[in-house]
Design an enzyme around this catalytic site. Structure first.
Site, PDB file in Angstrom:
ATOM      1  N   SER A  68       0.783  -0.998  -0.082  1.00 61.08           N
ATOM      2  CA  SER A  68      -0.190   0.047   0.086  1.00 61.08           C
ATOM      3  C   SER A  68       0.888   1.356  -0.027  1.00 61.08           C
ATOM      4  O   SER A  68       2.004   1.364  -0.381  1.00 61.08           O
ATOM      5  CB  SER A  68      -1.005   0.192   1.181  1.00 61.08           C
ATOM      6  N   ASN A  69       0.320   2.425   0.504  1.00 64.93           N
ATOM      7  CA  ASN A  69       1.012   3.619   0.422  1.00 64.93           C
ATOM      8  C   ASN A  69       0.465   4.655   1.507  1.00 64.93           C
ATOM      9  O   ASN A  69      -0.557   4.192   1.935  1.00 64.93           O
ATOM     10  CB  ASN A  69       1.215   4.529  -0.875  1.00 64.93           C
ATOM     11  N   ALA A  70       0.850   5.609   1.758  1.00 67.37           N
ATOM     12  CA  ALA A  70       0.606   6.448   3.029  1.00 67.37           C
ATOM     13  C   ALA A  70      -0.636   7.399   2.784  1.00 67.37           C
ATOM     14  O   ALA A  70      -0.869   8.180   3.308  1.00 67.37           O
ATOM     15  CB  ALA A  70       1.705   7.204   3.767  1.00 67.37           C
TER      16      ALA A  70
END
Lengths: 211, 211
Positions: B26-28
């Protein structure tokens, strides 16, 4: 034995293992279990330090907080603080792997497959247990999707823990969950659909019986 | 042209691409940009649907929310709803890859490396633009760590967008950020250290000029 005046160290939340500056490997840990453990230990008169990955649950302001992102950062900060702690509880959902060669720039989208090599991350709570001082208590969690108790009991042994909390994937990010506490020696206690605060209280009850 | 009574579709937040039932890529992304866009469109009298990954920012209650987890789920829900929308804005940080063969059970920790093959995910906003109705406006975001404007302008062209918003990694999860709006035809507008609400307003100003 009472927790009063004891130092409790808790790891909490997920870690992030970066592929590049933007993308990472992680999991849905909310940090709620770690926050509940911190509240419960403070209530029993302990001083509390939490080494935490990026988590949504707020930590009590009276706990000392050490924010980290990756598993290696969590290892370093946890080992450094474990020496002075009477009780260490590994409630973090540390990634078991990290990316072998993270890219310095964002990897460009492409139409071909991307092959990633992941290296095993160090086992933080096992490292703490291996260096344990006499009388120090080390507690771990085991999140299992299958054969929960068998896997958890094997982990407790191989990691040299005093107590392990076995739970399932529904524990991640939820308020209530079921769990089994397993003590060294094989004693088990089943907790069905308890809140994280109730689970934290049961864990410290068991620790006070041990200590 | 006014947004009043128009249907606006926004994608928002990160996606999760699972390796197994627990772990994902995923990512932030916090979903704050998507939430700001939804608020701004509602304020201008549009009806708003947000297709959103697991994000921390609360969405306005007057927006219709469609919750998804993976990029493929976001593709399906976005294409289904794009047909009826006058304006589609892809503010989600969709993972560019997904895991080729996710495991059904939690992968056991081991002392050896784990090799993962990632397959390219479909480009959602490009798919929307390819199917666009006459007069429909399609807007994308480009998050770049290097050569931001060159990469963003190339993306706008290859994806067939009307407007692209180029920003850097500091935009992820933060309140204020800098961004460049690039219109078809090469017109640029630089926005320095603006809030996400200010950026959303500038994007709808540009859309109202286009439409």
């Amino acid at each position: 034995v009472s927790l009063k005046g004891k130092r409790v160290l808790v790891t909490s939340g997920p870690t992030r293992e970066y592929l590049d500056p933007i993308r990472f490997l992680s999991n849905a840990s909310s940090g709620r279990m770690g926050a509940a453990l911190a509240r419960a230990a403070l209530k029993r008169g302990a001083s509390v330090t939490v080494v935490t990955g990026p988590a949504e649950a707020p930590l009590p302001s009276r706990a000392k907080t050490v924010a980290i992102r990756t598993g290696l950062e969590m290892l370093r900060e946890t080992l450094r603080r474990a020496r002075g702690a009477s009780i260490v509880i590994g409630a973090a959902a540390v990634s078991d792997w990290r990316v072998a060669s993270p890219a310095k720039k964002k990897i460009k989208r492409s139409s071909s497959d991307l092959r990633l090599t992941l290296k095993p991350n160090p086992d933080i709570i096992k490292s703490v247990a291996r260096r344990r001082r006499p009388g120090q208590i080390v507690v771990g969690f085991a999140l299992e999707t299958h054969d929960r108790l068998t896997h958890a009991a094997a982990k407790m042994k191989s990691k040299g823990l005093d107590l392990i909390v076995a739970n399932g994937p529904s524990a991640l990010g939820s308020d209530r969950s079921s769990a089994t506490l397993i003590l060294r020696g094989g004693w088990k206690r089943e907790l069905v659909s308890v809140s994280k605060d109730e689970l934290a209280a049961a864990i410290f009850d068991a620790i006070e019986d041990l200590a």
